[in-house]
Write an enzyme that holds these catalytic residues in place. Structure first.
Site, mmCIF file in Angstrom:
data_model
loop_
_atom_site.group_PDB
_atom_site.id
_atom_site.type_symbol
_atom_site.label_atom_id
_atom_site.label_comp_id
_atom_site.label_asym_id
_atom_site.label_seq_id
_atom_site.Cartn_x
_atom_site.Cartn_y
_atom_site.Cartn_z
ATOM 1 C CG ASN A 73 -3.467 83.368 70.777
ATOM 2 O OD1 ASN A 73 -3.569 84.196 70.096
ATOM 3 N ND2 ASN A 73 -3.031 83.528 72.144
ATOM 4 C CG ASP A 74 -0.614 81.218 67.781
ATOM 5 O OD1 ASP A 74 -0.326 82.434 68.442
ATOM 6 O OD2 ASP A 74 0.141 80.571 68.426
#
Length: 266
Positions: free
Chosen positions: A195-196
């Site tokens: 994700n990040d």
């Protein structure tokens, strides 16, 4: 046998004392009993002041065992503290980055997560499934490369170990700084769980809390196939605009099952 005499005042002479066998026996028994009693008391006193060699040796061995136990107990306490820290990092950091739910206590008690359990872990199974898909693609003439972010896995180098154990060719595995320049020439970037570490805001949005963080530039590929359980934010707690870009295909669901479905369709 020595003859004893006693003085007789009536005859003014020393006369021999006649000792019968019975009297002699009583005296001998008395002497032996007194000697035995004195010997036992002496032995008890000696043992109380001067322990036997065997007892000294046993006490020394017991003390050594106690010292070893204390050291072992201290090591176990340190290990328990380190494991608790690892579990906290796993739940709050690594699994959040990969958008994975916390492991239940029952799974941790069963030993899930250790290197010896890697072959039975979900991540390893997922790698094997992905490798099967990659083999099919390579058979069709497609070039396949594996990109690893520095924080992937439970610790630095963890994903490299898992990929190596899954027999992924070493020359197909690339670190972030080596692979980012190639995403623009890639037709498809296949992302699982991250994700990040794939958020373009880290490079494009100066107001973002993760601005400046090194990320995999997967958005530069022609198409991004993204497998996640949901559109929830990662550890940083911010949205990932990549999910909503025109060249992104979001595949929401269990990563292993989703990958298996793709393998069947290849």
């Amino acid at each position: 046998m020595k003859t004893e005499f006693s003085y007789n005042p009536e005859t003014c002479r020393y006369e021999p004392i006649l000792v019968t066998g019975k009297v002699f026996f009583k005296k001998a028994i008395g002497f032996l009993s007194a000697s035995f009693l004195i010997g036992v008391c002496g032995l008890i006193y000696y043992n109380s002041k001067y322990p036997l060699w065997d007892e000294i040796q046993l006490k020394s061995e017991n003390q050594a065992l106690k010292t070893e136990w204390d050291v072992l107990d201290d090591n176990l306490k340190k290990i328990s503290t380190e494991l608790a820290t690892l579990e906290q990092n796993d739940d709050n950091n690594y699994r959040s980055i990969l958008d994975l739910g916390p492991l239940p206590a029952s799974m941790r008690e069963a030993g899930v997560g250790g290197r010896e359990k890697a072959y039975a872990s979900i991540r390893y199974s997922l790698i094997k499934t992905s490798l099967e898909m990659a083999d099919k693609l390579k058979h069709e003439g497609v070039e396949v490369k594996y990109a690893i972010h520095p924080v992937a896995g439970r610790m630095p180098g963890h994903m490299n170990v898992l990929l190596a154990e899954a027999n992924v060719p070493y020359d197909e595995v690339f670190e972030l700084e080596d692979i980012n320049s190639e995403f623009a020439q890639a037709d498809i970037a296949f992302v699982i769980g991250a994700n990040d570490v794939t958020n373009p805001a880290a490079e494009e949005d100066k107001s973002s809390p993760i601005y400046g963080m090194p990320v995999l530039q997967v958005w530069k590929a022609g198409t991004v196939m993204f497998i996640k359980r949901s559109l929830a934010s990662g550890y940083a707690g911010i949205d990932n605009p990549l999910f909503y870009r025109d060249n992104t295909m979001m595949l929401l669901g269990d990563a292993k099952k989703m990958t298996e479905s793709i393998v069947k369709g290849v």
